[in-house]
Design a protein around this motif. Structure first.
Motif, PDB file in Angstrom:
ATOM      1  N   ILE A   1       0.858  -1.186   0.000  1.00  0.00           N
ATOM      2  CA  ILE A   1       0.000   0.000   0.000  1.00  0.00           C
ATOM      3  C   ILE A   1       0.892   1.232   0.000  1.00  0.00           C
ATOM      4  O   ILE A   1       1.766   1.374   0.859  1.00  0.00           O
ATOM      5  CB  ILE A   1      -0.930   0.029   1.239  1.00  0.00           C
ATOM      6  N   THR A   2       0.708   2.090  -0.998  1.00  0.00           N
ATOM      7  CA  THR A   2       1.501   3.315  -1.112  1.00  0.00           C
ATOM      8  C   THR A   2       0.601   4.520  -0.901  1.00  0.00           C
ATOM      9  O   THR A   2      -0.373   4.717  -1.633  1.00  0.00           O
ATOM     10  CB  THR A   2       2.191   3.399  -2.487  1.00  0.00           C
ATOM     11  N   LEU A   3       0.947   5.319   0.102  1.00  0.00           N
ATOM     12  CA  LEU A   3       0.149   6.478   0.482  1.00  0.00           C
ATOM     13  C   LEU A   3       0.962   7.756   0.334  1.00  0.00           C
ATOM     14  O   LEU A   3       2.192   7.731   0.414  1.00  0.00           O
ATOM     15  CB  LEU A   3      -0.274   6.378   1.958  1.00  0.00           C
ATOM     16  N   ASN A   4       0.262   8.876   0.161  1.00  0.00           N
ATOM     17  CA  ASN A   4       0.944  10.163   0.309  1.00  0.00           C
ATOM     18  C   ASN A   4       0.258  10.989   1.395  1.00  0.00           C
ATOM     19  O   ASN A   4       0.338  12.211   1.412  1.00  0.00           O
ATOM     20  CB  ASN A   4       1.036  10.929  -1.017  1.00  0.00           C
ATOM     21  N   GLU A   5      -0.433  10.280   2.291  1.00  0.00           N
ATOM     22  CA  GLU A   5      -0.987  10.904   3.498  1.00  0.00           C
ATOM     23  C   GLU A   5      -0.641   9.969   4.646  1.00  0.00           C
ATOM     24  O   GLU A   5      -0.239   8.832   4.431  1.00  0.00           O
ATOM     25  CB  GLU A   5      -2.502  11.082   3.372  1.00  0.00           C
ATOM     26  N   GLY A   6      -0.775  10.449   5.856  1.00  0.00           N
ATOM     27  CA  GLY A   6      -0.362   9.609   6.973  1.00  0.00           C
ATOM     28  C   GLY A   6      -1.171   9.842   8.222  1.00  0.00           C
ATOM     29  O   GLY A   6      -0.685  10.387   9.213  1.00  0.00           O
ATOM     30  N   LYS A   7      -2.427   9.449   8.190  1.00  0.00           N
ATOM     31  CA  LYS A   7      -3.261   9.541   9.379  1.00  0.00           C
ATOM     32  C   LYS A   7      -2.817   8.473  10.390  1.00  0.00           C
ATOM     33  O   LYS A   7      -2.220   7.457  10.025  1.00  0.00           O
ATOM     34  CB  LYS A   7      -4.736   9.339   9.022  1.00  0.00           C
ATOM     35  N   PHE A   8      -3.148   8.689  11.647  1.00  0.00           N
ATOM     36  CA  PHE A   8      -2.729   7.785  12.709  1.00  0.00           C
ATOM     37  C   PHE A   8      -3.233   6.366  12.461  1.00  0.00           C
ATOM     38  O   PHE A   8      -4.424   6.154  12.277  1.00  0.00           O
ATOM     39  CB  PHE A   8      -3.245   8.313  14.060  1.00  0.00           C
ATOM     40  N   ARG A   9      -2.298   5.428  12.416  1.00  0.00           N
ATOM     41  CA  ARG A   9      -2.590   4.001  12.201  1.00  0.00           C
ATOM     42  C   ARG A   9      -3.422   3.765  10.935  1.00  0.00           C
ATOM     43  O   ARG A   9      -4.254   2.867  10.859  1.00  0.00           O
ATOM     44  CB  ARG A   9      -3.300   3.400  13.433  1.00  0.00           C
ATOM     45  N   GLN A  10      -3.169   4.571   9.906  1.00  0.00           N
ATOM     46  CA  GLN A  10      -4.018   4.549   8.714  1.00  0.00           C
ATOM     47  C   GLN A  10      -4.046   3.208   8.001  1.00  0.00           C
ATOM     48  O   GLN A  10      -5.122   2.704   7.662  1.00  0.00           O
ATOM     49  CB  GLN A  10      -3.576   5.646   7.734  1.00  0.00           C
ATOM     50  N   VAL A  11      -2.881   2.620   7.736  1.00  0.00           N
ATOM     51  CA  VAL A  11      -2.854   1.353   6.993  1.00  0.00           C
ATOM     52  C   VAL A  11      -3.591   0.272   7.768  1.00  0.00           C
ATOM     53  O   VAL A  11      -4.389  -0.492   7.202  1.00  0.00           O
ATOM     54  CB  VAL A  11      -1.410   0.917   6.677  1.00  0.00           C
ATOM     55  N   ARG A  12      -3.362   0.182   9.063  1.00  0.00           N
ATOM     56  CA  ARG A  12      -4.033  -0.822   9.882  1.00  0.00           C
ATOM     57  C   ARG A  12      -5.559  -0.640   9.830  1.00  0.00           C
ATOM     58  O   ARG A  12      -6.311  -1.608   9.715  1.00  0.00           O
ATOM     59  CB  ARG A  12      -3.550  -0.729  11.337  1.00  0.00           C
ATOM     60  N   LYS A  13      -5.995   0.602   9.918  1.00  0.00           N
ATOM     61  CA  LYS A  13      -7.431   0.881   9.866  1.00  0.00           C
ATOM     62  C   LYS A  13      -8.006   0.527   8.491  1.00  0.00           C
ATOM     63  O   LYS A  13      -9.106  -0.017   8.387  1.00  0.00           O
ATOM     64  CB  LYS A  13      -7.688   2.355  10.182  1.00  0.00           C
TER      65      LYS A  13
END
Length: 199
Positions: A146-158
């Motif tokens: 998973i490639t993101l350009n944002e970073g919310k708290f625990r985002q990938v896990r959620k």
């Protein structure tokens, strides 16, 4: 000779499982925790660029330069994660991840931005984790990039949980053009620059 105050220092580390993305703490409740400062004798003024939670591993960039930190933390720089998930992830779930899903951020509903996501064809070559993940006797697992350009708290896990495949292990493998490559857990490499242009 007086040191040049404008000379900054930059480090690439592989944050191991079980470490906090900070260097020390005066909080009595955290005295038993592991901190980045135990991995290397870092210079004064060092900061982690973004964070990985205690259970997450992988690429973490450190710098004494606030401008560099702000740029890499911005949405201009991609961050790629490998997530080992519970179950064999479906194409439908991958498509949901790619188009965006609703997660909760600070008690509010938030729809994640479109991102890149795909199932890995084989188990990635990563350092052994300090705490073992449950084995396949408890059901199959699979790996997704998973490639993101944002970073919310625990985002990938959620995100993976929302689509029905909770994350068991999470490793950040890339920030911009910087990869973990053959780094081992706890490795620290000092670099002249990150090779990420700041406009």
């Amino acid at each position: 000779m007086i040191a040049d105050k404008t000379t900054h220092r930059h480090f690439i580390i592989f944050k191991p499982f079980g470490y906090l993305s900070q260097f020390a703490s005066n909080d009595s409740k955290q005295q038993s925790k592991k901190f980045l400062g135990s991995l290397h004798d870092f210079p004064e003024g060092i900061m982690a660029i973004g964070r990985l939670d205690e259970a997450s591993e992988g690429l973490l960039l450190l710098t004494t330069d606030g401008k560099t930190s702000a740029h890499i933390n911005s949405q201009k720089v991609d961050k790629e994660y490998y997530a080992q998930v519970d179950g064999v992830i479906t194409n439908e779930a991958i498509e949901q991840l790619k188009t965006g899903v609703n997660i909760t951020v600070e008690g509010e509903l938030y729809k994640t931005k479109p991102c890149q996501a795909f199932k890995l064809k084989s188990i990635p070559d990563l350092p052994k984790r300090a705490k073992k993940i449950r084995d396949d006797r408890h059901g199959p697992t699979s790996w997704v990039s998973i490639t993101l350009n944002e970073g919310k708290f625990r985002q990938v896990r959620k995100m993976t949980s929302v689509v029905g495949f909770p994350t068991l292990r999470l490793v950040r493998v890339r920030v911009g053009a910087i990869y973990v490559n053959a780094m081992d857990a706890g490795d620290v490499i000092e670099v002249d620059a990150f090779g990420v242009s700041i406009v």
